[in-house]
Design a protein around this motif. Sequence first.
Motif, short mmCIF file in Angstrom:
data_model
loop_
_atom_site.label_atom_id
_atom_site.label_comp_id
_atom_site.label_asym_id
_atom_site.label_seq_id
_atom_site.Cartn_x
_atom_site.Cartn_y
_atom_site.Cartn_z
N TYR A 51 58.43 46.59 100.06
CA TYR A 51 58.98 47.93 99.83
C TYR A 51 60.07 47.90 98.77
N GLU A 56 57.47 51.32 93.76
CA GLU A 56 57.05 52.22 92.69
C GLU A 56 55.60 51.98 92.30
N SER A 57 55.12 50.76 92.45
CA SER A 57 53.75 50.42 92.08
C SER A 57 52.73 50.84 93.13
N ILE A 58 53.13 50.84 94.39
CA ILE A 58 52.22 51.17 95.48
C ILE A 58 52.59 52.58 95.96
N GLU A 59 51.72 53.53 95.66
CA GLU A 59 52.07 54.94 95.89
C GLU A 59 52.21 55.28 97.37
N TRP A 60 51.31 54.78 98.21
CA TRP A 60 51.36 55.17 99.63
C TRP A 60 52.58 54.59 100.33
N ASN A 62 55.47 54.14 98.74
CA ASN A 62 56.54 54.97 98.19
C ASN A 62 56.58 56.33 98.88
N ASN A 63 55.42 56.85 99.27
CA ASN A 63 55.37 58.15 99.96
C ASN A 63 55.97 58.09 101.36
#
Length: 87
Positions: A51, A56-60, A62-63
């Motif tokens: 995390y 920033e690279s892994i959208e889900w 980051n959501n």
Amino acid sequence: MPKSKVRKKPDYSSNPASRTPVKVKAGPSPAWYVAIMLGFMLAGLVWLIVYYLAAESIEWINNLGAWNFAIGFGLMVIGLVMTMRWR
């Protein structure tokens, strides 16, 4: 002056012979239990590291936002609670 009466204090200690023995399951924990326990703790640590480093690279991830802390620490707490039954 009259002498006061000496009161006898009640005996609160229990008789050790009156206790009933309790059987305790003894023995070491199986290897899979230790592996799962350590796996939960490491999974929580890896979750938090991923995390912080790649959110920033892994959208889900980051959501999820601040829920990442609950997931990471929750996994570590599960592993910590499992240590209480480890022999």
